[in-house]
Design a protein around this motif. Structure first.
Motif, PDB file in Angstrom:
ATOM      1  N   THR A   4       0.844  -1.093  -0.088  1.00 19.27           N
ATOM      2  CA  THR A   4      -0.007   0.121  -0.035  1.00 19.27           C
ATOM      3  C   THR A   4       0.880   1.184  -0.099  1.00 19.27           C
ATOM      4  O   THR A   4       0.638   2.196  -0.853  1.00 19.27           O
ATOM      5  CB  THR A   4      -0.825   0.283   1.182  1.00 19.27           C
ATOM      6  OG1 THR A   4      -1.785  -1.302   1.299  1.00 19.27           O
ATOM      7  CG2 THR A   4      -1.917   1.176   1.157  1.00 19.27           C
ATOM      8  N   GLN A   5       1.966   1.277   0.865  1.00 23.50           N
ATOM      9  CA  GLN A   5       2.612   2.460   0.863  1.00 23.50           C
ATOM     10  C   GLN A   5       3.631   2.679  -0.359  1.00 23.50           C
ATOM     11  O   GLN A   5       3.717   3.598  -0.805  1.00 23.50           O
ATOM     12  CB  GLN A   5       3.657   2.482   2.064  1.00 23.50           C
ATOM     13  CG  GLN A   5       4.621   3.794   2.204  1.00 23.50           C
ATOM     14  CD  GLN A   5       5.359   3.598   3.329  1.00 23.50           C
ATOM     15  OE1 GLN A   5       6.030   2.634   3.983  1.00 23.50           O
ATOM     16  NE2 GLN A   5       5.740   4.821   3.647  1.00 23.50           N
ATOM     17  N   ARG A   8       1.188   3.907  -3.035  1.00 25.14           N
ATOM     18  CA  ARG A   8       0.961   5.508  -2.848  1.00 25.14           C
ATOM     19  C   ARG A   8       2.068   6.111  -3.285  1.00 25.14           C
ATOM     20  O   ARG A   8       2.021   7.171  -3.866  1.00 25.14           O
ATOM     21  CB  ARG A   8       0.678   5.559  -1.280  1.00 25.14           C
ATOM     22  CG  ARG A   8      -0.799   5.371  -1.002  1.00 25.14           C
ATOM     23  CD  ARG A   8      -1.069   5.462   0.510  1.00 25.14           C
ATOM     24  NE  ARG A   8      -1.091   7.007   0.608  1.00 25.14           N
ATOM     25  CZ  ARG A   8      -1.021   7.507   1.836  1.00 25.14           C
ATOM     26  NH1 ARG A   8      -0.990   6.909   3.023  1.00 25.14           N
ATOM     27  NH2 ARG A   8      -1.347   9.095   1.914  1.00 25.14           N
ATOM     28  N   SER A  67       2.174  15.686   1.205  1.00 22.07           N
ATOM     29  CA  SER A  67       1.293  14.661   1.453  1.00 22.07           C
ATOM     30  C   SER A  67       1.648  14.107   2.658  1.00 22.07           C
ATOM     31  O   SER A  67       2.647  14.123   3.391  1.00 22.07           O
ATOM     32  CB  SER A  67       1.543  13.571   0.266  1.00 22.07           C
ATOM     33  OG  SER A  67       2.727  13.075   0.548  1.00 22.07           O
ATOM     34  N   ALA A  69       2.293  10.651   2.555  1.00 16.92           N
ATOM     35  CA  ALA A  69       2.508   9.459   2.397  1.00 16.92           C
ATOM     36  C   ALA A  69       3.828   8.942   3.201  1.00 16.92           C
ATOM     37  O   ALA A  69       3.859   7.499   3.125  1.00 16.92           O
ATOM     38  CB  ALA A  69       2.948   9.244   0.850  1.00 16.92           C
TER      39      ALA A  69
END
Length: 182
Positions: A4-5, A8, A67, A69
Motif C-alpha cells: 500500500t505504501q 501510494r 502529502s 505518504a
C-alpha cells in the motif's frame, strides 16, 4: 515497505519523475538507525545527471512534505541512478545496455558473460567472447530463458568508455549531493 505504501509513493512520485523524462526504476523504504531512508532510483536512455537528481530531490521533498505518504516519522530522501552493476529486468534496461557486457544466469542453470548487441520484445542478440584465441560467437537468448541479468563492469570497454569512471563517479556524486540536500 508495505504494498500500500509502495503503491501510494509510486502513484505520487511517478508523474513527477516522468515530467523530467525519467523512468522510476525503484522505490525503497528502509531503516537506518532511528530514521527511515526513502531511496528513489531513476534512469533514462541518456543517463541521469547530477543536476537532474538534485532538482528531482527538491521537487520530491516538497511533494512528500505536502502529502502524508511518509507519515510523521523523520526520513532521509535519496535520489539516485541504478549504478554500475545494475540488474537488467525490463526491455528498456537491455536496450540501454546495448554494447555492454552482461552476466546472464539462465533458467537451465548455465551462466555466461556476453555483450548485448540488440534487444527487442522477445530477447537479446549477444556476442559471447572467444576464449584462448577463438572467435566470438553470436547467440540469440529469449527473455524466457533468462533468470537474472546484470551489467558487468569493464575496465577496457570496446567503445573506449571506462565504466568505473563514468558510472561510479556519477553515482558517488549523486549520493554525496543527495546527502548534502537531506
Amino acid at each position: 515497505m508495505s504494498t500500500t505504501q509502495s503503491d501510494r509513493l509510486r502513484g505520487l512520485l511517478e508523474p513527477l519523475v516522468s515530467a523530467k523524462d525519467l523512468d522510476l526504476e525503484e522505490i525503497e523504504v528502509s531503516r537506518a538507525g532511528r530514521r527511515r531512508v526513502l531511496r528513489i532510483v531513476v534512469d533514462s536512455d541518456q543517463g541521469v545527471e547530477l543536476d537532474t537528481c538534485a532538482e528531482l530531490s527538491r521537487a520530491a521533498s516538497e511533494l512528500l512534505d505536502e502529502s502524508d505518504a511518509m507519515g510523521e516519522e523523520e526520513y532521509v530522501l535519496e535520489v539516485t541512478s541504478p549504478g554500475a552493476e545494475r540488474p537488467l529486468t525490463e526491455l528498456r534496461h537491455y536496450q540501454r545496455a546495448t554494447g555492454r557486457l552482461a552476466r546472464l544466469q539462465l533458467n537451465d542453470g548455465d551462466e555466461l558473460v556476453a555483450r548485448i548487441l540488440k534487444a527487442d520484445d522477445e530477447g537479446i542478440d549477444t556476442e559471447i567472447p572467444g576464449v584462448k584465441g577463438r572467435k566470438p560467437t553470436a547467440r540469440r537468448i529469449g527473455f524466457a530463458e533468462i533468470a537474472k541479468a546484470r551489467v558487468e563492469i569493464e575496465f577496457n570497454r570496446k567503445d573506449g568508455k571506462n565504466d568505473i569512471a563514468a558510472d561510479s563517479e556519477n553515482d558517488i556524486l549523486n549520493d554525496m549531493h543527495n546527502e548534502e540536500e537531506a
